[in-house]
Design a protein around this motif. Structure first.
Motif, mmCIF file in Angstrom:
data_model
loop_
_atom_site.group_PDB
_atom_site.id
_atom_site.type_symbol
_atom_site.label_atom_id
_atom_site.label_comp_id
_atom_site.label_asym_id
_atom_site.label_seq_id
_atom_site.Cartn_x
_atom_site.Cartn_y
_atom_site.Cartn_z
ATOM 1 N N VAL A 180 57.751 6.516 9.209
ATOM 2 C CA VAL A 180 57.127 7.649 9.908
ATOM 3 C C VAL A 180 57.417 7.627 11.396
ATOM 4 C CG1 VAL A 180 55.323 7.881 8.176
ATOM 5 C CG2 VAL A 180 54.927 6.428 10.172
ATOM 6 N N GLY A 181 57.753 6.453 11.944
ATOM 7 C CA GLY A 181 58.072 6.385 13.364
ATOM 8 C C GLY A 181 59.274 7.235 13.727
ATOM 9 N N GLY A 182 60.189 7.416 12.764
ATOM 10 C CA GLY A 182 61.351 8.249 13.030
ATOM 11 C C GLY A 182 61.069 9.736 12.890
ATOM 12 N N THR A 183 59.928 10.083 12.310
ATOM 13 C CA THR A 183 59.564 11.492 12.095
ATOM 14 C C THR A 183 58.527 11.973 13.106
ATOM 15 O OG1 THR A 183 59.991 11.215 9.734
ATOM 16 C CG2 THR A 183 58.698 13.131 10.380
ATOM 17 N N ARG A 184 57.617 11.107 13.459
ATOM 18 C CA ARG A 184 56.571 11.507 14.415
ATOM 19 C C ARG A 184 57.210 11.948 15.726
ATOM 20 N NH1 ARG A 184 52.501 6.444 13.042
ATOM 21 N NH2 ARG A 184 51.123 7.589 11.614
#
Length: 449
Positions: free
Chosen positions: A333-337
């Motif tokens: 999720v760090g790459g999407t947030r």
């Protein structure tokens, strides 16, 4: 002639700072709600906090209300009257009572025993450490998603000292979520004592005493009970406290202890290497008060080398672990947030965990630095220390490696913003505001992690 603003002007400026902080939180909630409902890119249910809307009461509610009322009503007077050592003991006891009661609002299982046993938490992998040296040698092979048996999120996201803490607790017979939660609350609550020790050593006792009730009544206690980041915050806080004792002439030997704890801090959380900035501020504040500066620096360096040396010899490469963590972070999720939201919404999370009093205190701390030529020496020193902590937090924010969940991740930095409340007049009113925020957070939301 004194040209500094009068009390009424300063009070109005305090309220403006609080309103600005509240507006930041409100905008983060509204914008975050829109982004999450429309694009599903935030991966939090109640932005900007990792929490769910869940109004409730629990077994800890009466105690939480009682502790809040007692600290707000009697804390400032007791902080002035108690002997210093008695104050430290009372602060720790009150902080324990506040943190435990808030945790138990959610009940024993949901609020304490189950916190560190969820699928992404540390206790889920204790059995994989049956051979500790072999597991440390193999640790980096399971950080990136797609590798065989990848570590759950929290284990992959931290150096192995974090997980190893709970492995060792299990080895000595304190296994399970109940003991793990109790460890985090008990150790984490000592952070307030460490900050008091440091403020007294670096600024003066009067400011430390004024800060004491605010360190106890921090809304951050909602997340200290019970998350491992509360434990990390205490280790980092004692690093600073021991260094403060070393550079102010108590004993240079404390520098070795500070170094040892700093090494441990870096192996508990990659991001807490930024505590070097706060340590540097301590060295600057102590440069005219320590007679054996080279000895302090040598002992600090020697102590700081111990934990890295032990883990390196055991086969864990910190730098490789961090590089692999960056890859893992952007796999999930760090790459999407969106960075564009979290780079400022993270600061709204900080407002929530430090409270309105800290927003006003930071304004006053900034004013002390602006008018440093006329401000008392002790106030300048405290403002400098708080400023260093704020700088470390802002660098963590800009790094982009903490998008969301910073109400928990940034607990170690938040503890050093709270002493700014020592600058505030009418502490009872501010303490009441802090207590009310903590109670509302814990009773209206169910916080994650």
């Amino acid at each position: 002639m004194d040209t500094s603003p009068g009390p009424s002007v300063r009070s109005a400026a305090d309220l403006l700072a609080v309103l600005a902080a509240a507006l930041l939180v409100l905008v983060a909630v509204l914008v975050g709600r829109h982004l999450q409902d429309t694009y599903r890119v935030l991966f939090v249910h109640w932005p900007p906090l990792f929490a769910d809307w869940d109004p409730h009461v629990g077994p800890g509610t009466p105690a939480a209300v009682l502790v809040a009322g007692a600290v707000a009503a009697y804390g400032p007077n007791l902080a002035v009257r108690l002997p210093w050592r008695g104050l430290l003991g009372a602060a720790w006891g009150a902080c324990l009572a506040w943190t435990w009661s808030l945790a138990l609002v959610d009940g024993w299982q949901r609020g304490v025993a189950g916190r560190l046993t969820s699928p992404n938490e540390y206790l889920t992998v204790v059995s994989r450490f049956h051979d500790i040296p072999a597991t440390l040698r193999d640790f980096t092979h399971h950080i990136v998603s797609g590798t065989p048996a990848p570590w759950p999120a929290h284990i992959a996201g931290h150096p192995p000292a974090a997980t190893l803490t709970f492995v060792l607790l299990d080895r000595v017979g304190l296994g399970g979520g109940g003991w793990a939660g109790a460890w985090c609350i008990t150790v984490g609550s000592t952070a307030c004592v460490a900050v008091l020790v440091a403020v007294r050593a670096l600024a003066d006792e009067r400011l430390a005493r004024r800060a004491a009730p605010f360190l106890v009544m921090a809304p951050a206690a909602v997340w200290v009970g019970a998350s491992a980041d509360g434990y990390f915050a205490a280790v980092a806080a004692w690093t600073v406290a021991l260094l403060a004792l070393a550079v102010t002439g108590r004993s240079v030997a404390w520098a070795a202890g500070a170094g040892l704890l700093y090494g441990l801090t870096c192996y508990l959380s990659y991001g807490l290497t930024l505590f070097a900035l706060i340590g540097a501020a301590v060295l600057v504040l102590g440069r005219r008060r320590v007679r054996a500066r080279p000895v302090v620096l040598a002992l600090l360096a020697a102590g700081a080398a111990v934990v890295p040396l032990v883990f390196t010899l055991a086969g864990f490469d910190w730098w490789q672990g961090y590089r692999l963590l960056v890859t893992r972070y952007y796999q999930g999720v760090g790459g999407t947030r969106p960075y564009g939201y979290w780079v400022w919404a993270n600061l709204a999370c900080t407002v929530v965990i430090t409270g309105p009093a800290t927003a006003a205190g930071l304004r006053r701390s900034g004013a002390v630095l602006v008018h440093r030529r006329t401000a008392p020496v002790a106030q300048r020193r405290l403002a400098f220390l708080v400023g260093a902590a704020l700088l470390a937090l802002l660098l963590a924010d800009l790094s982009g490696m903490s998008k969301a969940e910073t109400e928990r991740i940034w607990l170690p930095f938040a503890m050093w913003l709270l002493p700014a409340c020592a600058f505030l007049p009418r502490p009872r009113a501010w303490l009441a505001a802090q207590a009310l925020l903590g109670l509302l957070l814990n009773h209206l939301l169910f916080t994650g992690w």
